[in-house]
Every structure is written in structure tokens, then in C-alpha cells.
Design a protein around this motif. Sequence first.
Motif, PDB file in Angstrom:
ATOM      1  N   LEU A   5       0.694  -1.113   0.107  1.00  0.00           N
ATOM      2  CA  LEU A   5       0.254  -0.051   0.187  1.00  0.00           C
ATOM      3  C   LEU A   5       0.936   1.319  -0.005  1.00  0.00           C
ATOM      4  N   TYR A   6       1.731   1.070   0.849  1.00  0.00           N
ATOM      5  CA  TYR A   6       2.905   2.293   0.799  1.00  0.00           C
ATOM      6  C   TYR A   6       3.446   2.788  -0.378  1.00  0.00           C
ATOM      7  N   ALA A   7       4.141   1.664  -1.166  1.00  0.00           N
ATOM      8  CA  ALA A   7       4.544   1.527  -2.233  1.00  0.00           C
ATOM      9  C   ALA A   7       3.374   2.194  -3.445  1.00  0.00           C
ATOM     10  N   GLY A   8       2.495   1.527  -3.526  1.00  0.00           N
ATOM     11  CA  GLY A   8       1.315   1.708  -4.431  1.00  0.00           C
ATOM     12  C   GLY A   8       0.809   3.171  -4.402  1.00  0.00           C
ATOM     13  N   LEU A   9       0.662   3.804  -3.172  1.00  0.00           N
ATOM     14  CA  LEU A   9       0.156   5.063  -3.010  1.00  0.00           C
ATOM     15  C   LEU A   9       0.959   6.028  -3.599  1.00  0.00           C
ATOM     16  N   LYS A  10       2.284   5.842  -3.150  1.00  0.00           N
ATOM     17  CA  LYS A  10       3.467   6.626  -3.707  1.00  0.00           C
ATOM     18  C   LYS A  10       3.523   6.673  -5.127  1.00  0.00           C
TER      19      LYS A  10
END
Length: 218
Positions: A20-25
Motif C-alpha cells: 500500500l505504501y509503495a502503491g500510493l506513492k
Amino acid sequence: IARDAVPHLEEMYGRVAALLYAGLKKSNASEDDLRRTCAIVLTNALKSLSAAFALLRTGWRLQPNLCLRSGMEATSVVIHLLQHVDDLQEFKDGRLKSTKTFKAAKAAVPPIGQLWGILSNEFVHIAKPFWHLQKGNVYAESEREMWQNLAGVADFAFMLYVVTELLFFDEVAEPQCWRRVGEAGYEQQWSDNIKTWRKAFVSIYKPYYHGELMETGD
């Protein structure tokens, strides 16, 4: 008491949080409004999972399930939006009824249907669990309610990862739960890592839990 269960849960929680962190970024950088919106929804669903676990750790048996039910609804909305992109603005305007999204979610990730039903019928609506005085004391190792709650949290963590990987499939170097079919289709395919995690789930919770994940250990 839950020596094996907590690390097992943390493994899946970590997978969800990292993706989620990588995808949102990435979606922020690319101005991908659909995936950015869905990632925010799933991030809040993950926080619902964290809230459920926090309540469970402090001795509450009934209330964690209300948090899980909220998180389940969030995953349902995301699956619906992935299949019906034109509904994104309706969702952002507050006009998309979350119950309308359940059909798409159940078709894409069938275990959502069973867990949604249990949480809705038993905990959101006033049903059997409300017939008894809820405890708020220290757990015993053999306590069924504790293990059922832990199983529900772990089961939801797995479903969150399944939906998050589908959302950011193109960003995952080695997909764990899906494979592409044709130009725009996907079907579930478990990696060896996921099979191992699911088998551990069955080993830990089988005496206490009868969710659909139990029936699909392969």
C-alpha cells in the motif's frame, strides 16, 4: 498465549502495509486518481484491522468484529471500483452505496462473501453474541472467543493483501495471488509463499474457526 498466531498475522500485515505504501506513492506521482483513491480506502481498511487487533489485545471480544466489518466493506468498494471505473466520481461524491458493491467483491474474492455474512449477521446486527455478557478480562489459552477473533483478523489481513495486489498488480515484481489472463483479465493463483501461509493458518486456527479459508488450504 498466541505465540505462533501473532507473528503469522504480522507477516501478512507487513505485506499489505508495504504494498500500500509503495502503491500510493506511485499513484500519487502518476496522478492515477482511481488507484490513489482505492489505496486510501484500503489504507483505512488496514487501520480498521489495526483497531480490531488493539481492541482484542485489551480484552474486548465483541467489538473487534465491528472494525473488521467496516474494513470488509472498504475492500468491497475497491473491487467494485476496479470493475466499474465510471463509478469513481459517484463514490467521491458520496453517492455510491457500499452495499451495491458487494456483488462484484464476492465474485472476485469468494471468501469475502462468507466473512461479510458472518460479521453482518452476528455482530453488526444484534444477534447471538449480544445475548451474553461480554468479558473484558484476561484471556485463557483455551478461550474460543480469543482464537476466533484472531482468526478473523488474520483472515481479513489475507483478504486485504489479495485485493491490494490486484489493485497494484503491475507494481508487483512477483505476484503472490493473481496472474494475468488475456489483456485485462486476472485469475487467482497462489504462490508457494501464500500456500505456506494459508496452511499455517489452518494449523493454528482449525480447532476454533470455520471460515472459507479453511476449505481452500491449497
